[in-house]
Design an enzyme around this catalytic site. Structure first.
Site, PDB file in Angstrom:
ATOM      1  N   LYS A   1      23.938 -40.965   4.725  1.00 19.55           N
ATOM      2  CA  LYS A   1      23.692 -40.490   6.091  1.00 19.55           C
ATOM      3  C   LYS A   1      22.622 -39.386   6.132  1.00 19.55           C
ATOM      4  CE  LYS A   1      26.507 -43.282   8.213  1.00 19.55           C
ATOM      5  NZ  LYS A   1      27.054 -44.109   7.151  1.00 19.55           N
TER       6      LYS A   1
HETATM    7  C1  LIG Z   1      28.551 -46.840  12.857  1.00 23.78           C
HETATM    8  C2  LIG Z   1      29.450 -46.235  11.820  1.00 23.78           C
HETATM    9  N1  LIG Z   1      30.598 -45.660  12.199  1.00 23.78           N
HETATM   10  C3  LIG Z   1      31.436 -45.088  11.317  1.00 23.78           C
HETATM   11  C4  LIG Z   1      31.155 -45.080   9.979  1.00 23.78           C
HETATM   12  C5  LIG Z   1      32.143 -44.497   9.025  1.00 23.78           C
HETATM   13  O1  LIG Z   1      31.643 -43.372   8.383  1.00 23.78           O
HETATM   14  P1  LIG Z   1      32.432 -42.781   7.108  1.00 23.78           P
HETATM   15  O2  LIG Z   1      32.004 -43.558   5.918  1.00 23.78           O
HETATM   16  O3  LIG Z   1      31.982 -41.336   7.056  1.00 23.78           O
HETATM   17  O4  LIG Z   1      33.868 -42.901   7.393  1.00 23.78           O
HETATM   18  C6  LIG Z   1      29.975 -45.672   9.517  1.00 23.78           C
HETATM   19  C7  LIG Z   1      29.655 -45.673   8.088  1.00 23.78           C
HETATM   20  O5  LIG Z   1      28.697 -46.191   7.613  1.00 23.78           O
HETATM   21  C8  LIG Z   1      29.094 -46.261  10.455  1.00 23.78           C
HETATM   22  O6  LIG Z   1      27.951 -46.857  10.080  1.00 23.78           O
END
Ligand SMILES: Cc1ncc(COP(=O)(O)O)c(C=O)c1O
Length: 386
Positions: free
Chosen positions: A184
Site C-alpha cells: 500500500k
Molecule cells: C480494496 C481493498 N479493501 C481492503 C483490503 C484489505 O486490506 P488489509 O490487507 O490491510 O486487510 C484490500 C487489500 O488489498 C483492498 O485492496
C-alpha cells in the site's frame, strides 16, 4: 529490457523506519503502546479528523466499523463487485448480506446510478471502495445515504493521500478504513486505521479491537496501568503492535512525497502511452486528488492478437512484473454459488475484467524503470497488434 526483473511492487523502507523499529525493539515494549498512540495522533492530525484507531489490517478496521454501526444478521450492505475479498467478507462476519453493484467501465469505481436500484428495506450501509486510489463520486453517494438513512463506510485501502472536492479521504463518510499492507501507499507490513468524527463509534471500535475489554487495557502492564480490567463485550484481537506503528510513524512523514512520486509516474505513463491506441490509460476525475496506488491500463483486445494473460506473460519475459486488480467478486465461486450472481448482472465489471492489467507504480521506481515499463509495453503491442 531492465538488467534485472522489475517487480510489481517494492516498499520504500529507509534507515528512518529501520532505526525506529530497532529503537522500539530495544525499548522493551513490543505490542500496543505509546508508538501506536503516537501513530494514531499523527494520522488524525495529518487528515484533520476527529478520531483515528490503529488496528492490524484494513479488514479489521472494516469489520469494526460495521460492528460499531450495528450491522447484524439479516441486514444488507451495498459494495462494488470490483474489489478485493476483504470488502465483502467483513459483511459476512456480521452475518449480513453483501449486495454487489457494477462498476463504471472507465474509473472502475462503483456505478452510483446502480446503487439506488440495489437498495431494499434491509439495506443498512454502503461501502464505496476508492478503486486504485481514485475517490468515488462521494456527493451523490452521501445524498442517497442521507435520503435513505444509510451509513457510509469508505474502503480507503488504496486512497492515502487522496481527496474529493478538496476534502481529504478519511474525513468524508461516517467511518473510513485505510490499509498499511506491504504494497500500500504507506506500509507497516500489515496494518490498518479507522477514522471517524463520531466519538461513540470511535470508542466502540477501540474497545472491540482489543477483546472488548475496558479502555486502555493495553496499559495494564505499565506503571500507570492496573491489573484490573473488565470484559464489556466479546471483542476481537485486532490491535496493532508498537513495532508496526514505529514503521507507520516514519512512513506517514513521507506520505505526501510518496504521493507526488506516484503521480509523476502516472503522468509519465499517460504521456508515454498516449500514442498507443491499443492501450487505454486510467481516467481521472477533475475534482479529485488520486493516490495512484494502482495504475490500471485497459487493453483494446480488438486491436491485439493476444489476450490479457499472454500480454502479462510477454511483459514478464521482458522483465516487467504486473498484476490484475481485481477478479470481480461475482466471478468467484463462493459469491457465484451462494448468491447466484452471474456475469451479465455486472456487464461493465465482467467486460472490463478481461482487459485490465496493473503496471508497477511505486516511489522506489527510477525514471529508467518507468522508461523500461513503457518500452516493454510498446514492444509487446507492436509485436502483437492486428
Ligand atoms: C480494496 C481493498 N479493501 C481492503 C483490503 C484489505 O486490506 P488489509 O490487507 O490491510 O486487510 C484490500 C487489500 O488489498 C483492498 O485492496
Amino acid at each position: 529490457m531492465p538488467s534485472q526483473f522489475l517487480p510489481f511492487h517494492v516498499p520504500q523502507i529507509d534507515e528512518d523506519e529501520i532505526c525506529s523499529v530497532v529503537e522500539t525493539l530495544k525499548s522493551g515494549w513490543l505490542t500496543t503502546g505509546v508508538k501506536v498512540k503516537r501513530f494514531e495522533e499523527d494520522f488524525a492530525r495529518y487528515l484533520g479528523c476527529g478520531h483515528a484507531i490503529a488496528v492490524n489490517s484494513c479488514t479489521a478496521a472494516l469489520h469494526l466499523a460495521l460492528e460499531a454501526l450495528g450491522i447484524k444478521a439479516g441486514d444488507e450492505v451495498i459494495i462494488p463487485t470490483m474489489t478485493f475479498a476483504a470488502t465483502a467478507e467483513v459483511v459476512l462476519y456480521c452475518k449480513a448480506k453483501p449486495v454487489l453493484v457494477d462498476c463504471q467501465s472507465d474509473t472502475l469505481n462503483i456505478d452510483v446510478r446502480k446503487i439506488e436500484q440495489a437498495i431494499t428495506d434491509n439495506t443498512k450501509a454502503i461501502i464505496p471502495v476508492h478503486f486504485g486510489g481514485q475517490p468515488c463520486d462521494m456527493e451523490p453517494i452521501l445524498q442517497i445515504a442521507r435520503a435513505r438513512g444509510l451509513h457510509v463506510i469508505e474502503d480507503a485501502a488504496h486512497a492515502l493521500p487522496a481527496s474529493y472536492q478538496g476534502k481529504k479521504v478519511g474525513t468524508i463518510g461516517d467511518i473510513t478504513c485505510f490499509s498499511f499492507y506491504a504494497t500500500k501507499t504507506i506500509t507497516t507490513g500489515e496494518g490498518g486505521m479507522a477514522t471517524t468524527e463520531n466519538a461513540e463509534w470511535a470508542a466502540r471500535m477501540r474497545m472491540m479491537s482489543l477483546h472488548g475489554i475496558s479502555h486502555d487495557a493495553w496499559k495494564r502492564y505499565t506503571k500507570e496501568g492496573s491489573w484490573y480490567y473488565e470484559i464489556l463485550d466479546p471483542g476481537f484481537k485486532y490491535n496493532l503492535t508498537d513495532i508496526a506503528a514505529a514503521i507507520g510513524i516514519e512512513q506517514l512523514k513521507k506520505c505526501d512525497a510518496f504521493g507526488a512520486a506516484r503521480k509523476r509516474i502516472a503522468t509519465a505513463y499517460k504521456e508515454g502511452l498516449s500514442n498507443v491506441p491499443e492501450i487505454h490509460t486510467p481516467v481521472c476525475a477533475s475534482d479529485v486528488q488520486h493516490a495512484w496506488h494502482l495504475y490500471v491500463i485497459q487493453l483494446d483486445l480488438e486491436r491485439l492478437k493476444i489476450n490479457r494473460h499472454q500480454f502479462i506473460e510477454a511483459l514478464k519475459e521482458r522483465g516487467i512484473g504486473t498484476s490484475v486488480h481485481f477478479i470481480p467478486l461475482h466471478l468467484h465461486p463462493y459469491y457465484r454459488d451462494n448468491f447466484g450472481y452471474k456475469p451479465n448482472h455486472f456487464p461493465h465489471a465482467s467486460a472490463v475484467f478481461d482487459r485490465i492489467v496493473s503496471l508497477p507504480i511505486y516511489p522506489k521506481m527510477t525514471e529508467v524503470d518507468v522508461e523500461c515499463v513503457l518500452g516493454a509495453v510498446r514492444k509487446v503491442v507492436e509485436r502483437h497488434r492486428r
